[in-house]
Design a protein around this motif. Sequence first.
Motif, PDB file in Angstrom:
ATOM      1  N   TYR A   3       5.326   5.021  -0.832  1.00 28.96           N
ATOM      2  CA  TYR A   3       4.474   5.816   0.070  1.00 28.96           C
ATOM      3  C   TYR A   3       3.865   4.918   1.147  1.00 28.96           C
ATOM      4  CZ  TYR A   3       0.416   8.448   1.708  1.00 28.96           C
ATOM      5  OH  TYR A   3      -0.526   9.053   2.509  1.00 28.96           O
ATOM      6  N   PHE A   4       3.220   3.823   0.720  1.00 26.17           N
ATOM      7  CA  PHE A   4       2.550   2.949   1.697  1.00 26.17           C
ATOM      8  C   PHE A   4       3.564   2.171   2.547  1.00 26.17           C
ATOM      9  CE2 PHE A   4      -0.969   3.493  -1.394  1.00 26.17           C
ATOM     10  CZ  PHE A   4      -1.900   4.030  -0.523  1.00 26.17           C
ATOM     11  N   LYS A  14      -7.424   1.291   7.548  1.00 30.40           N
ATOM     12  CA  LYS A  14      -6.036   0.975   7.199  1.00 30.40           C
ATOM     13  C   LYS A  14      -6.010  -0.481   6.764  1.00 30.40           C
ATOM     14  CE  LYS A  14      -3.628   4.466   9.878  1.00 30.40           C
ATOM     15  NZ  LYS A  14      -2.628   4.788  10.883  1.00 30.40           N
ATOM     16  N   HIS A  70      -5.733   4.825  -2.007  1.00 26.15           N
ATOM     17  CA  HIS A  70      -5.819   5.761  -0.887  1.00 26.15           C
ATOM     18  C   HIS A  70      -7.163   5.674  -0.169  1.00 26.15           C
ATOM     19  CE1 HIS A  70      -2.019   7.914  -1.503  1.00 26.15           C
ATOM     20  NE2 HIS A  70      -2.227   7.735  -2.808  1.00 26.15           N
ATOM     21  N   ASP A  92      -4.640   8.156   6.919  1.00 32.23           N
ATOM     22  CA  ASP A  92      -3.820   8.331   8.119  1.00 32.23           C
ATOM     23  C   ASP A  92      -4.604   8.833   9.324  1.00 32.23           C
ATOM     24  OD1 ASP A  92      -1.480   7.312   7.329  1.00 32.23           O
ATOM     25  OD2 ASP A  92      -0.599   9.203   6.657  1.00 32.23           O
ATOM     26  N   ASP A  93      -5.479   9.815   9.090  1.00 35.00           N
ATOM     27  CA  ASP A  93      -6.099  10.451  10.242  1.00 35.00           C
ATOM     28  C   ASP A  93      -7.420   9.805  10.655  1.00 35.00           C
ATOM     29  OD1 ASP A  93      -7.517  11.115   8.065  1.00 35.00           O
ATOM     30  OD2 ASP A  93      -7.519  13.289   8.395  1.00 35.00           O
ATOM     31  N   GLU A 109       6.384   3.417   3.588  1.00 38.42           N
ATOM     32  CA  GLU A 109       6.761   4.379   4.627  1.00 38.42           C
ATOM     33  C   GLU A 109       5.672   4.528   5.687  1.00 38.42           C
ATOM     34  OE1 GLU A 109       7.811   7.916   2.286  1.00 38.42           O
ATOM     35  OE2 GLU A 109       9.701   7.908   3.376  1.00 38.42           O
ATOM     36  N   LYS A 110       4.406   4.449   5.250  1.00 40.71           N
ATOM     37  CA  LYS A 110       3.291   4.628   6.172  1.00 40.71           C
ATOM     38  C   LYS A 110       3.076   3.414   7.094  1.00 40.71           C
ATOM     39  CE  LYS A 110       2.059   8.737   4.923  1.00 40.71           C
ATOM     40  NZ  LYS A 110       2.260   9.853   5.850  1.00 40.71           N
ATOM     41  N   GLY A 111       3.822   2.349   6.839  1.00 34.97           N
ATOM     42  CA  GLY A 111       3.734   1.209   7.741  1.00 34.97           C
ATOM     43  C   GLY A 111       2.761   0.121   7.299  1.00 34.97           C
ATOM     44  N   ASN A 112       2.411   0.109   6.001  1.00 31.82           N
ATOM     45  CA  ASN A 112       1.551  -0.966   5.484  1.00 31.82           C
ATOM     46  C   ASN A 112       2.394  -2.246   5.393  1.00 31.82           C
ATOM     47  OD1 ASN A 112      -0.052  -2.721   3.995  1.00 31.82           O
ATOM     48  ND2 ASN A 112      -0.791  -1.106   2.591  1.00 31.82           N
ATOM     49  N   TRP A 154      -6.605   3.443   2.936  1.00 28.02           N
ATOM     50  CA  TRP A 154      -5.561   3.785   3.902  1.00 28.02           C
ATOM     51  C   TRP A 154      -5.591   5.308   4.140  1.00 28.02           C
ATOM     52  CZ3 TRP A 154      -2.234   0.048   6.057  1.00 28.02           C
ATOM     53  CH2 TRP A 154      -1.283   0.576   6.957  1.00 28.02           C
ATOM     54  N   LYS A 162       3.951   4.855  -5.351  1.00 33.04           N
ATOM     55  CA  LYS A 162       2.847   4.498  -4.450  1.00 33.04           C
ATOM     56  C   LYS A 162       3.299   3.399  -3.463  1.00 33.04           C
ATOM     57  CE  LYS A 162      -0.143   7.379  -5.905  1.00 33.04           C
ATOM     58  NZ  LYS A 162      -0.511   8.492  -5.030  1.00 33.04           N
TER      59      LYS A 162
END
Length: 789
Positions: free
Chosen positions: A723-724, A678, A667, A672-673, A726-729, A670, A720
């Motif tokens: 999660y990543f 990233k 984390h 988000d805000d 979904e986040k677009g990694n 990466w 994990k």
Amino acid sequence: MLNGAEDEEKSLAEGIAGIQHNAFYMHRALDSNNLREALKYSAQMLSELRTSKLSPHKYYELYMRAFDELKRLELFFKDDSKHGVSVVDLYELVQHAGNILPRLYLLCTVGSIYIKSKEAPAKEVLKDLVEMCRGVQHPIRGLFLRSYLAQISRDKLPDIGSEYEGDADTVMDAVDFVLQNFTEMNKLWVRMQHQGPGGVREKREKERSELQDLVGKNLHVLSQIEGVDLEMYKETVLPRVLEQVVNCKDDLAQYYLMDCIIQVFPDEYHLQTLETLLGACPQLQPTVDVKTVLSRLMDRLSNYAASSADVLPEFLQVEAFSKLSNAIGKVIEAQVDMPAVGAITLYVSLLTFTLRVHPDRLDHVDLVLGACVKKLSNIPKLEDSRAMKQVVALLSAPLEKYNDIVTALTLSNYPRIMDHLDIGTNKLMAMVIIHSIMKNNSCISTADKVEVLFELIKGLIKDIDGADVDELDEEDFKEEQNSVARLIHMLYNDEPEEMLKIICIVRKHTRVGGPKRLPFTVSSLVFSALRLLRQLQGQEGDIVGEEASMTPNQIFQLLTQIIESLSAVPSPELALRLYLQCAEAANGCDIEHVAYEFLTQAFVLYEEEIVDSKAQVTAIHLIIGTLQRMNVFGVENRDTLTHKATGYSARLLKKADQCRAVYACSHLFWVDDQDGIKDGERVLLCLKRALRIANAAQQMANVARGSGGPVSLFVEILNKYIYFFEKGNKQITSSAIQGLIELINTEMQSDSTNPDSVADAFLASTLRYIQFQKQKGGVVGEKFESVKL
């Protein structure tokens, strides 16, 4: 003793039998209207009261038998149609009785009728009777005779408005009669103390206590006389009563009569004659309990003041406080042997009086406290537990009255009294002060008052000479220190400069608290400083030019010094948490070098001080979480810190802990805000490294126990990945997720793997989530479509 009690019972029985025997013949004579026989048998009946063998209690029983018979005789005397003799002749006739005691009882009985007949002025008859009663000087017999006189005459006094009222000064005659009877009764009562052998003092005092009401009733009668107004009370009644009280030089009589005066006469009379009444106190015997007398007087006056606001000007007019204060000073000075508890009790009563009558006069309150300090200064060490309780009551009174510690802090003598308490009581009082602040939500908002407050509660924040911290009860100690910590949070001022002064004063007092106390107080101090920092940030736009005398850097320097004091404890876990809090605060202020320094200190503590494996796991997760939320660092500083975090994560003792810490580090790369953070490749590297560690843990479990460990680590890593993903990694592909699911299924089906219902449920939940995402359709559904379950 038993024989004595038996003899007394026998004497009482004989006396009662004698009264009954003669009363029988007296009744027969009354029924036949035979006056001579009636007088003969009534005199013989009353002769039974001449006994000296009975205690006051038993004598009272005998007296009441005779008293009942006298009432019947009085009814006969009233009706001259039955005996044919005028009341004047009857008054002369009964004086021929052979013995003085029966003669005087009969004389009082006829005297009552004589007054009622109004054939002679009431004052003349009363004067005659009170003088004649001097003929009986035996204490018990004389007291009961005069009590009988008081009883039959109380409704026949020549008072204003009475049917027996005579010419001018008639009230004075009534007062003279009662006072004379009172004086003679008191003399008889005091004389009882000096009768019999000296070794029975306690017995004599007990017997006298049984008779005290006979004497006190005279004062009650005085208070009921309508004509006794304030002027007469002031000029005649009180001086003569006090003269008798002082001159009798008997401690029991003085104490009881002073209490009687206070209880029976009106409050406004006491207020207007305060000087006279108080002037008698130093003249009393040293053994008299003057403190109780004065305390009761002050209680009555306090209640009088509370009854109506209209009477308060009277207190100011007569200067009640100064008179009471002077009187107490004189009493304490006169009674050099008075124990400390007695003197302090007097000051408690005076303080209570002051708080009720003059609550706005803080100078009076401080004067009382100052007088108490002076008294305590003459005592090397206050060891009496009762005296300690009174000191606590003295200190508690202003808190209870004003419901505000701020008012008490303005009293200069308040802390000086605290210094005279022993260690335990000092701490108890300090807790009372803190609880008062909590209860009333008091705001201590200036540095000066904080200084005084922490001087008051120093018993809780540092070791007082002679105190052994190791002997303290652990629960009590924690409660005390938690109370101090809560108190620190309640100190606040809107002005940052004043708030900084407050924090510095608290730090000055708490840093000498020793290793056991610091962990409690340092945390509160750090959070107070952080609140000041936020306060400063909120006002930043309004502060310009010379007014901007305080900067965040100054506060961060102070925070560093506060936390460094924990090194003496040592308490590395707490210090690490506080450094991380400060690092986040520096991040909020956008000061990179300060934030970096705080995180560096946290890493140093982690490396050098934290050795327990569980503590290390907690610490590294706290560091990772803090670092992940921070956005102040440049690339170089952030890389250095994240590299350290991942390095320490991989070096934890247990493989499972290593695995979880390493995948948590993903984390850091990466967020988000934040733009720019990233880094998909480094996220993947962390997850692959976590996977390798999980494999190693599985193999080690297989070697060590002959069976594989739980597959929950693989399921956690899978989550994990999802999660990543979904986040677009882009480095996390559906094929990687597919491969991990197949690996987990293989491990779970392996014979060497122990069944684990928790891991099974976790996996099933994860797979349901993937299925749910696939069914969503749209972009998300397409993304998860390639994952085969």
